[in-house]
Every structure is written in structure tokens, then in C-alpha cells.
Motif scaffolding. Structure first.
Motif, PDB file in Angstrom:
ATOM      1  N   ASN A  16      67.450  44.016  60.991  1.00  0.00           N
ATOM      2  CA  ASN A  16      66.869  43.487  59.876  1.00  0.00           C
ATOM      3  C   ASN A  16      65.864  42.183  60.135  1.00  0.00           C
ATOM      4  O   ASN A  16      65.178  41.455  59.397  1.00  0.00           O
ATOM      5  CB  ASN A  16      67.897  42.665  58.917  1.00  0.00           C
ATOM      6  CG  ASN A  16      67.125  42.654  57.455  1.00  0.00           C
ATOM      7  OD1 ASN A  16      66.336  43.498  57.023  1.00  0.00           O
ATOM      8  ND2 ASN A  16      67.851  41.674  56.668  1.00  0.00           N
ATOM      9  N   PRO A  29      63.727  49.654  61.249  1.00  0.00           N
ATOM     10  CA  PRO A  29      64.030  50.581  60.245  1.00  0.00           C
ATOM     11  C   PRO A  29      63.109  50.404  58.934  1.00  0.00           C
ATOM     12  O   PRO A  29      62.246  49.689  58.738  1.00  0.00           O
ATOM     13  CB  PRO A  29      65.334  50.381  59.809  1.00  0.00           C
ATOM     14  CG  PRO A  29      65.160  48.999  60.163  1.00  0.00           C
ATOM     15  CD  PRO A  29      64.588  48.737  61.362  1.00  0.00           C
ATOM     16  N   GLU A  30      62.725  51.683  58.167  1.00  0.00           N
ATOM     17  CA  GLU A  30      62.045  51.725  56.939  1.00  0.00           C
ATOM     18  C   GLU A  30      62.609  51.436  55.750  1.00  0.00           C
ATOM     19  O   GLU A  30      62.186  51.107  54.743  1.00  0.00           O
ATOM     20  CB  GLU A  30      61.424  52.862  56.988  1.00  0.00           C
ATOM     21  CG  GLU A  30      60.445  53.441  58.052  1.00  0.00           C
ATOM     22  CD  GLU A  30      59.573  54.730  57.855  1.00  0.00           C
ATOM     23  OE1 GLU A  30      60.042  55.404  56.960  1.00  0.00           O
ATOM     24  OE2 GLU A  30      58.833  54.974  58.696  1.00  0.00           O
ATOM     25  N   SER A  31      64.169  51.357  55.632  1.00  0.00           N
ATOM     26  CA  SER A  31      64.937  50.902  54.672  1.00  0.00           C
ATOM     27  C   SER A  31      66.325  50.120  55.388  1.00  0.00           C
ATOM     28  O   SER A  31      66.621  50.524  56.559  1.00  0.00           O
ATOM     29  CB  SER A  31      65.420  52.132  53.741  1.00  0.00           C
ATOM     30  OG  SER A  31      66.330  52.993  54.544  1.00  0.00           O
ATOM     31  N   PRO A  32      66.815  49.664  54.494  1.00  0.00           N
ATOM     32  CA  PRO A  32      67.973  48.900  55.211  1.00  0.00           C
ATOM     33  C   PRO A  32      69.347  49.631  55.909  1.00  0.00           C
ATOM     34  O   PRO A  32      69.556  50.778  55.092  1.00  0.00           O
ATOM     35  CB  PRO A  32      68.803  48.308  53.836  1.00  0.00           C
ATOM     36  CG  PRO A  32      67.602  47.882  52.935  1.00  0.00           C
ATOM     37  CD  PRO A  32      66.609  49.147  52.882  1.00  0.00           C
ATOM     38  N   PHE A 156      64.036  42.962  55.159  1.00  0.00           N
ATOM     39  CA  PHE A 156      64.424  43.264  53.825  1.00  0.00           C
ATOM     40  C   PHE A 156      65.060  41.999  53.208  1.00  0.00           C
ATOM     41  O   PHE A 156      66.069  41.412  53.815  1.00  0.00           O
ATOM     42  CB  PHE A 156      65.319  44.369  53.801  1.00  0.00           C
ATOM     43  CG  PHE A 156      64.840  45.816  54.604  1.00  0.00           C
ATOM     44  CD1 PHE A 156      63.730  46.604  54.017  1.00  0.00           C
ATOM     45  CD2 PHE A 156      65.430  46.000  55.777  1.00  0.00           C
ATOM     46  CE1 PHE A 156      63.377  47.377  54.577  1.00  0.00           C
ATOM     47  CE2 PHE A 156      64.923  47.228  56.315  1.00  0.00           C
ATOM     48  CZ  PHE A 156      63.720  47.917  55.860  1.00  0.00           C
ATOM     49  N   THR A 160      66.369  42.937  48.087  1.00  0.00           N
ATOM     50  CA  THR A 160      66.348  44.220  48.371  1.00  0.00           C
ATOM     51  C   THR A 160      67.676  44.872  49.005  1.00  0.00           C
ATOM     52  O   THR A 160      68.294  45.715  48.573  1.00  0.00           O
ATOM     53  CB  THR A 160      65.245  44.383  49.512  1.00  0.00           C
ATOM     54  OG1 THR A 160      64.200  44.099  48.711  1.00  0.00           O
ATOM     55  CG2 THR A 160      65.432  45.946  49.956  1.00  0.00           C
ATOM     56  N   HIS A 164      70.176  47.531  47.202  1.00  0.00           N
ATOM     57  CA  HIS A 164      70.212  48.695  47.925  1.00  0.00           C
ATOM     58  C   HIS A 164      71.850  49.133  48.160  1.00  0.00           C
ATOM     59  O   HIS A 164      72.223  50.292  48.042  1.00  0.00           O
ATOM     60  CB  HIS A 164      69.916  48.804  49.538  1.00  0.00           C
ATOM     61  CG  HIS A 164      69.878  49.863  50.355  1.00  0.00           C
ATOM     62  ND1 HIS A 164      69.186  50.912  50.229  1.00  0.00           N
ATOM     63  CD2 HIS A 164      70.728  50.107  51.326  1.00  0.00           C
ATOM     64  CE1 HIS A 164      69.432  51.641  51.288  1.00  0.00           C
ATOM     65  NE2 HIS A 164      70.561  51.141  51.737  1.00  0.00           N
ATOM     66  N   ASP A 167      73.267  50.182  44.760  1.00  0.00           N
ATOM     67  CA  ASP A 167      73.051  51.291  44.332  1.00  0.00           C
ATOM     68  C   ASP A 167      73.682  52.634  45.160  1.00  0.00           C
ATOM     69  O   ASP A 167      73.960  53.587  44.571  1.00  0.00           O
ATOM     70  CB  ASP A 167      71.291  51.519  44.534  1.00  0.00           C
ATOM     71  CG  ASP A 167      70.629  50.767  43.211  1.00  0.00           C
ATOM     72  OD1 ASP A 167      71.264  50.252  42.393  1.00  0.00           O
ATOM     73  OD2 ASP A 167      69.375  50.875  43.556  1.00  0.00           O
ATOM     74  N   ASN A 168      73.869  52.283  46.469  1.00  0.00           N
ATOM     75  CA  ASN A 168      74.330  53.422  47.265  1.00  0.00           C
ATOM     76  C   ASN A 168      75.700  53.259  47.566  1.00  0.00           C
ATOM     77  O   ASN A 168      76.389  54.285  47.880  1.00  0.00           O
ATOM     78  CB  ASN A 168      73.545  53.336  48.679  1.00  0.00           C
ATOM     79  CG  ASN A 168      71.980  53.707  48.606  1.00  0.00           C
ATOM     80  OD1 ASN A 168      71.724  54.972  48.595  1.00  0.00           O
ATOM     81  ND2 ASN A 168      71.149  52.658  48.533  1.00  0.00           N
TER      82      ASN A 168
END
Length: 211
Positions: A16, A29-32, A156, A160, A164, A167-168
Motif C-alpha cells: 500500500n 497493485p491496482e486495487s487493495p 489506497f 477506500t 473494499h 464490500d468483499n
């Protein structure tokens, strides 16, 4: 484990901080990138000696801002309202083990979830995500600065990350979030003393015994 009896899940964020990802030769990374540690990894970072495996290759220190979730994240809620505490903690990593299992595409648990792999300092007031950017944190190794970070450098941000994870995977009271480490990680040596600083003041420490 008394002080950790209310802990439920330990979520950790990998890569991160851009410079940390690059220092290990990893893609940014493009997302966490989320992984977990078992609660048995927790140990109080209160000046005690922390025993870590000394027979599985290099053990790296990774200082991180750790958030404590006090309430569930509901639709439309400011993510800051979920956080009721902040601490500095260490994401200890068996780096040689991690390199081997990454090459095989296997889970990170053996490298990240061993006993003693999550030393955690005392809880501090959480100032909010924006105010947090005015506060630096650092790690001293044998009284020499090894890491220096600020949440403003996160790839992130906290909101965010919270959304994230919620939600996941789900997010609720008692969950902890290790938010990632800045550059400067390195292998520990037996007898090393690690001191975590918040705004230049010592807030946590431990000594390392490799066994």
C-alpha cells in the motif's frame, strides 16, 4: 491474549506504499491487496521480548498504522465513524518463505500468520483520516531510524480500504486493519530492539529473540 480477547478479524493490506512495493521488486497493485492473520499472531508490543522463528530464513519487520473498527460500516456512513482506535504494529514476515510460496501461487499464511507475527502497541485516539496525514510515524532499529511513514503516502486511503474490505469480506466491531508499510523493511537479527514512534514519541517497543 487478554487485551486481544475482543479482536475478531485481522485484515492486512499488502503493497500500500509505492516505494515499499518497488523495493521488493513487486508490481504496484491496482486495487487493495488484502490478506489475513490469525488472532494468535498478536502479541503486545509493550517492551517485552518477542520470540520469532530463526530457522526459516530472513524475518523482516514492517511497521504499520493499525486501525480498530468499533462499529459496522453502513450505507452512506463516513468511514471514519467506524474507527475507534489507532495503534502502531508490526507485520512480521518470513521473507524467504514468502518468496517460495509466491512462486508457487500458494497462500501467504505460512509467511505472515505465524505466532508472534503481529506485535501491537497500545491504542491511541484516532484523529480522522485527514488529520492523520499531519502525523508521521517511524520505526527505530537499535536506536537508528529504519522506517518513516505518513498515511498521505498510501496508494489506497483509509476510506477506500474500509469500503473494499466491507464490500468483499465484511467489517465489524473488533476487526483490525494493518494498513501497509512504508519502505525500509529489512531482516531482523537476534537481539534487535524495535521502537515505534508516533509524532516523534515512543509508543511501542519490543526486543527480538530468534529461536
Amino acid at each position: 491474549m487478554e487485551m486481544f480477547s475482543e479482536v475478531r478479524n485481522i485484515y492486512c493490506i499488502g503493497r500500500n506504499y509505492r516505494l515499499h512495493a518497488l523495493e521488493l521488486g513487486n508490481e504496484v497493485p491496482e486495487s487493495p491487496m488484502v490478506f489475513t492473520k490469525p488472532t494468535h499472531a498478536l502479541v503486545s508490543m509493550d517492551g517485552r521480548v518477542v520470540e520469532l522463528p530463526g530457522d526459516q530464513g530472513e524475518v523482516h519487520f514492517e511497521l504499520e498504522l493499525v486501525l480498530r473498527v468499533g462499529r459496522a460500516l453502513e450505507p452512506g456512513m463516513d468511514p471514519d465513524a467506524c474507527i475507534d482506535g489507532l495503534a502502531l504494529g508490526l507485520d512480521m514476515t518470513l521473507r524467504d518463505v514468502q518468496s517460495k510460496i509466491k512462486a508457487k501461487g500458494q497462500p501467504w499464511l505460512p509467511a505472515k500468520g505465524f505466532k508472534g507475527s503481529a506485535p501491537l502497541g497500545a491504542w491511541l485516539p484516532y484523529p480522522g483520516a485527514e488529520e492523520l496525514k499531519a502525523h508521521d510515524f517511524a520505526l527505530l532499529r537499535n536506536n537508528e531510524e529504519a522506517q518513516h511513514g505518513n498515511s498521505a503516502d498510501m496508494l489506497f486511503d483509509i476510506g477506500t480500504l474500509l469500503r473494499h474490505i466491507n464490500d468483499n469480506y465484511g467489517l465489524g466491531p473488533g476487526d483490525l486493519i494493518f494498513t501497509g508499510t512504508p519502505a525500509g523493511v529489512a531482516a531482523l537479527q537476534d537481539g534487535d530492539k524495535l521502537t515505534a514512534l508516533w509524532q516523534g514519541k515512543e509508543v511501542a517497543s519490543c526486543s527480538i529473540k530468534l529461536v
